[in-house]
Design an enzyme around this catalytic site. Structure first.
Site, PDB file in Angstrom:
ATOM      1  N   LYS A   1     -31.360 -19.888  24.187  1.00 31.14           N
ATOM      2  CA  LYS A   1     -31.118 -21.026  25.068  1.00 31.14           C
ATOM      3  C   LYS A   1     -30.548 -22.164  24.231  1.00 31.14           C
ATOM      4  O   LYS A   1     -30.640 -22.158  23.007  1.00 31.14           O
ATOM      5  CB  LYS A   1     -32.422 -21.466  25.754  1.00 31.14           C
ATOM      6  CG  LYS A   1     -33.051 -20.404  26.638  1.00 31.14           C
ATOM      7  CD  LYS A   1     -34.365 -20.903  27.235  1.00 31.14           C
ATOM      8  CE  LYS A   1     -35.040 -19.832  28.081  1.00 31.14           C
ATOM      9  NZ  LYS A   1     -36.334 -20.300  28.641  1.00 31.14           N
ATOM     10  N   HIS A   2     -29.974 -23.140  24.894  1.00 31.66           N
ATOM     11  CA  HIS A   2     -29.389 -24.258  24.163  1.00 31.66           C
ATOM     12  C   HIS A   2     -30.466 -25.100  23.504  1.00 31.66           C
ATOM     13  O   HIS A   2     -31.574 -25.261  24.039  1.00 31.66           O
ATOM     14  CB  HIS A   2     -28.557 -25.131  25.112  1.00 31.66           C
ATOM     15  CG  HIS A   2     -27.326 -24.462  25.630  1.00 31.66           C
ATOM     16  ND1 HIS A   2     -26.273 -24.094  24.812  1.00 31.66           N
ATOM     17  CD2 HIS A   2     -26.971 -24.077  26.885  1.00 31.66           C
ATOM     18  CE1 HIS A   2     -25.336 -23.523  25.537  1.00 31.66           C
ATOM     19  NE2 HIS A   2     -25.731 -23.494  26.792  1.00 31.66           N
ATOM     20  N   ALA A   3     -30.136 -25.629  22.335  1.00 35.50           N
ATOM     21  CA  ALA A   3     -31.056 -26.527  21.648  1.00 35.50           C
ATOM     22  C   ALA A   3     -31.333 -27.727  22.540  1.00 35.50           C
ATOM     23  O   ALA A   3     -30.448 -28.224  23.244  1.00 35.50           O
ATOM     24  CB  ALA A   3     -30.454 -26.981  20.320  1.00 35.50           C
TER      25      ALA A   3
ATOM     26  N   ALA B   1     -27.119 -19.711  21.623  1.00 34.23           N
ATOM     27  CA  ALA B   1     -26.407 -20.152  22.821  1.00 34.23           C
ATOM     28  C   ALA B   1     -25.424 -21.276  22.528  1.00 34.23           C
ATOM     29  O   ALA B   1     -24.429 -21.448  23.250  1.00 34.23           O
ATOM     30  CB  ALA B   1     -27.405 -20.600  23.886  1.00 34.23           C
ATOM     31  N   ASP B   2     -25.665 -22.042  21.468  1.00 36.47           N
ATOM     32  CA  ASP B   2     -24.790 -23.170  21.147  1.00 36.47           C
ATOM     33  C   ASP B   2     -23.518 -22.739  20.421  1.00 36.47           C
ATOM     34  O   ASP B   2     -22.618 -23.561  20.210  1.00 36.47           O
ATOM     35  CB  ASP B   2     -25.541 -24.178  20.266  1.00 36.47           C
ATOM     36  CG  ASP B   2     -26.716 -24.796  20.979  1.00 36.47           C
ATOM     37  OD1 ASP B   2     -26.619 -25.039  22.191  1.00 36.47           O
ATOM     38  OD2 ASP B   2     -27.760 -25.027  20.324  1.00 36.47           O
TER      39      ASP B   2
END
Length: 626
Positions: A259-261, A269-270
Site C-alpha cells: 500500500k502507499h506510504a 506501491a509507491d
C-alpha cells in the site's frame, strides 16, 4: 508460429504456478485467532494482536496511550483505560486489540496525576497473544515495572509472500534453463534421437531453433529495425510497472508494504506510477522522432497530442468516479484529479515541449571516441532550461507560498503529525492550491495520510502542484529515450550513460533527504511528488534500464515475457483492471476475509489473468491506442 508456441508455454507455466500457489496457500489449517481473545469476546481482525493489560497497582488507575513508532512526531492516542487493582493478587485486566503493521509505542500514565508510569516500544505479531503486567517491583514500593509477556506466539503473516516469491523465482529459473538448453544444437539433436521421429524433430527445430522466429523478432532485429524504433526493454519495463500497479491496486494481499506510504518514505506501491511516467517520457521521444522522420507535420502531431491528452483526462475522470460504488454522482462531488488525468497533463506538456524544439537525430556515431559525450543533453538545452524553470516554480510555491493557518514551507501530513499543531495543513502549499482551485469535494476524500496521521481534510496525491514534478520525471524518461536513440549502435555508451544518470540522481536524492526518511531537507514523498521522490525513482529507473537493455535488447537472454505483453497494451489493461475490479474472476467471496493468504491468492490470480488477456490480445494484434 514458433513465437506463439514459446510465449504460450511461458504463459501456461505462469498460470500453472498461480494454481500451485493457490493450492499451497489455501491448504486447510487451524484458525490462528487466540482462544483467550474469543473468551473475552474480542474478535481479532487482520493485522491485529491481542494485548491483555494487568494492572496490579492498588489505588492507581491507568490510561494507556498508543501510536505507531513510524508516525513521525505524532500525538499519542488513548488506547484504553484500566481501573485500579481491586485487592492484592487480583489485578484489573483489560483486553485490547493492537495493530501489528508497524512497531508500536505504548505509554502508561497515572490517570489521576497525569504522569508517565512507563513507556515501551514493541513490534507485535499478527494474531499473537500478549500480556502487559504493571506492578510494583520487589525492591521498593515506589518502583513500577512494566513487563511484556508472550502468551501465544503470533503467526508468520509474511509466509504467503515468501511462498509466492519462491514459486515465482523457481518458475523463472526453470523456464530460463529450459529456454537455454533447448537453444543448444547438441541438446536438440539428443532430443531428436531420443524421440526418433522426423515429424517431432521438425517441430522442435521450427519452434525452438535459432532466435530468428516469426512470431517474436529477435531482440537485435527489433533494435535495428527501421523506424519506428521499438525496444522490447522499454515495453518490458512498462509492463513490469503496469503489472505491479494492477497487483497493488487490487490489494496486494492487504500487506502494508503493498500500500502507499502514509506520508514520507517508500513502499512497493509507491514505485509503479512514477516508473510508468518515466517510460511514457521515453516513448514520447521515440514515437515522435519516428513520426517526424516519416514526414508528419508538427501541426498534425500537435493535434494528435492534444486529442490524446483530452481522452486520457476524460477516461480518468470516468474511472475515478464509479457510480456503482458511490451511487448517482453530481458534479459537486466529482473527483477531478487522478492517475490518467495526471498522465494526460504530463503527456501534453512534455510532448509539446519536445515537438516545439524537435531536431533531427544526429547521424549514428561510428565510434565512441568520435561522438560528443554530452550530445544527448546539449542538443536539448531549451527543454532543459524550461524544465529547470518549472522546477523553480515548484520550489517557490512549495516553500514560499503563504498558507493560511500553516507554517510557510510546511511539508508535513497535518493531523496528528508535528504534535498535532497543524491538523488542517496536510500537504502544505500542495493541498492548499488544490483546495483553493478545485474545492474540497473534488479531491480524494480518503488519502493515505489518514491511516497513520488521522488527517481529516481532503487531499489528492495526483493534485495540481505535484504535476510539475511528474513532468520532470517524464522528461528524465525522455532523456533515457534520447540516449537509446542517439547511441543506438553503441551499447557500452548507452550503459555508461544509464549508470551515470542513475548515480547522479541518486546522489541528489541522498543530499536532499540526508539519507533519512524524515530528517532531510525534502523527504521522499509520493503524496507531494517531492523532487527527492522524482530523483530517487528516476535513479531506480535508469538502473533498471541498465539491466533490461543488455539482457533483453542486446544479448536476447530474456524476451521480456510475460511483462512485455501488458506493456504493449498498457491503456487497455489499466482501464480494464479498474473497470472490472469487482467482477468475477478478478474477485470472489473469500472463505476468510481476514486472511492475508486468501487475499494474496486472489490478487495474484487477478493480475495473472490480465497478463494472459494482454498476451491473447497481442497475438490477435488487438491494441487500444488513443
Amino acid at each position: 508460429m514458433s513465437g506463439t508456441g514459446a510465449a504460450g508455454r511461458a504463459l501456461a507455466a505462469l498460470l500453472l504456478a498461480a494454481s500451485v500457489l493457490s493450492a499451497a496457500l489455501l491448504a486447510p489449517g487451524s484458525s490462528p485467532t487466540p482462544d483467550l481473545g474469543k473468551k473475552r469476546h474480542l474478535e481479532l481482525k487482520m493485522d491485529q494482536a491481542l494485548l491483555l493489560i494487568h494492572n496490579e497497582l492498588p489505588g492507581t488507575n491507568l490510561t494507556i496511550y498508543w501510536n505507531f513508532d513510524c508516525c513521525y512526531h505524532c500525538l499519542l492516542q488513548v488506547l484504553v483505560d484500566v481501573s485500579q487493582s481491586r485487592k492484592p493478587g487480583e489485578p484489573s485486566i483489560e483486553a485490547v486489540a493492537v495493530s501489528t503493521q508497524h512497531g508500536s509505542i505504548l505509554q502508561l500514565n497515572d490517570t489521576a496525576e497525569e504522569k508517565q508510569v512507563c513507556r515501551l516500544e514493541y513490534k507485535f505479531g499478527e494474531f499473537g497473544n500478549y500480556s502487559l503486567f504493571v506492578k510494583h517491583t520487589h525492591d521498593g514500593v515506589n518502583e513500577i515495572a512494566c513487563d511484556l509477556v508472550v502468551n501465544e506466539k503470533p503467526v508468520d503473516s509474511n509466509l504467503p509472500v515468501s511462498i509466492a516469491f519462491l514459486v515465482g523465482l523457481v518458475l523463472i529459473i526453470v523456464v530460463s534453463f529450459l529456454r537455454f538448453a533447448l537453444s543448444l544444437e547438441d541438446f536438440r539433436d539428443w532430443i531428436s534421437r531420443a524421440i526418433n521421429s522426423q515429424e517431432t524433430d521438425g517441430l522442435i527445430n521450427s519452434e525452438l531453433g535459432s532466435p530468428s522466429r516469426a512470431g517474436d523478432p529477435p531482440p537485435e532485429a527489433w533494435r535495428q529495425s527501421a523506424a519506428p524504433l521499438r525496444l522490447r526493454s522499454v515495453d518490458t519495463f512498462r509492463g513490469i510497472a503496469l503489472t505491479l500497479m494492477v497487483f497493488v491496486n487490487y490489494g496486494g494481499g492487504r500487506y502494508w508494504y503493498f500500500k502507499h506510504a502514509s506520508w514520507n518514505g517508500l513502499t512497493v506501491a509507491d514505485l509503479v506510477f512514477p516508473w510508468f511516467v518515466f517510460i511514457m517520457g521515453s516513448s514520447i521521444f521515440l514515437s515522435m522522432t519516428s513520426f517526424l522522420q516519416r514526414g508528419c507535420s508538427k501541426f498534425r502531431l500537435l493535434g494528435k497530442i492534444a486529442w490524446r491528452s483530452f481522452l486520457l483526462i476524460c477516461i480518468g475522470i470516468v474511472i475515478v468516479n464509479p457510480n456503482y460504488c458511490l451511487g448517482p454522482l453530481s458534479w459537486e462531488k466529482t473527483r477531478i484529479p487522478g492517475v490518467l488525468q495526471r498522465l494526460g497533463g504530463t503527456y501534453f506538456v512534455v510532448a509539446v515541449l519536445e515537438l516545439l524544439f524537435a531536431k533531427p537525430v544526429p547521424e549514428i556515431c561510428t565510434s565512441e571516441r568520435s561522438c560528443f559525450s554530452l550530445l544527448d543533453i546539449t542538443s536539448s538545452w531549451p527543454q532543459w532550461l524550461f524544465i529547470l524553470m518549472l522546477e523553480g516554480v515548484w520550489l517557490a510555491l512549495t516553500f514560499f507560498l503563504p498558507v493560511p493557518g500553516c507554517p510557510t514551507g510546511y511539508l508535513g501530513p497535518g493531523g496528528l503529525g508535528d504534535g498535532g499543531k497543524y491538523p488542517n495543513c496536510t500537504g502544505g502549499a500542495a493541498g492548499y492550491i488544490d483546495r483553493l482551485l478545485l474545492g474540497d469535494h473534488h479531491l480524494h476524500q480518503h488519502p493515505s495520510s489518514a491511516v497513520l496521521y488521522h488527517t481529516e481534510v481532503a487531499y489528492d496525491p495526483e493534485g495540481i502542484l505535484g504535476t510539475i514534478n511528474s513532468i520532470v520525471m517524464a522528461f528524465l524518461g525522455v532523456q533515457a529515450g534520447k540516449i537509446l536513440l542517439y547511441y543506438k549502435d553503441q551499447t557500452k555508451g548507452i550503459l555508461i550513460r544509464f549508470a551515470a544518470w542513475g548515480c547522479f540522481l541518486g546522489f541528489i536524492s541522498v543530499a536532499l533527504t540526508k539519507a533519512s526518511e524524515n530528517e532531510g531537507f525534502i523527504p521522499v514523498n509520493k503524496n507531494l511528488w517531492s523532487i527527492s521522490y522524482v530523483t530517487t525513482l528516476s535513479s531506480f529507473a535508469f538502473f533498471i534500464l541498465l539491466v533490461l537493455y543488455p539482457v533483453v535488447d542486446v544479448k536476447g537472454l530474456w524476451t521480456g515475457t510475460p511483462f512485455f505483453y501488458p506493456g504493449m497494451n498498457s491503456i487497455l489493461v489499466y482501464v480494464g483492471h479498474e473497470v472490472f475490479a469487482s467482477y468475477f474472476p478478478f474477485q470472489w467471496r473469500l472463505g476468510d476475509n481476514q486472511s492475508h493468504r486468501e487475499h494474496l491468492v486472489q490478487n495474484i490470480v487477478a493480475t495473472a489473468l490480465w497478463v494472459l488477456i494482454a498476451y491473447i490480445l497481442y497475438k490477435k494484434k488487438v491494441f487500444w491506442k488513443i
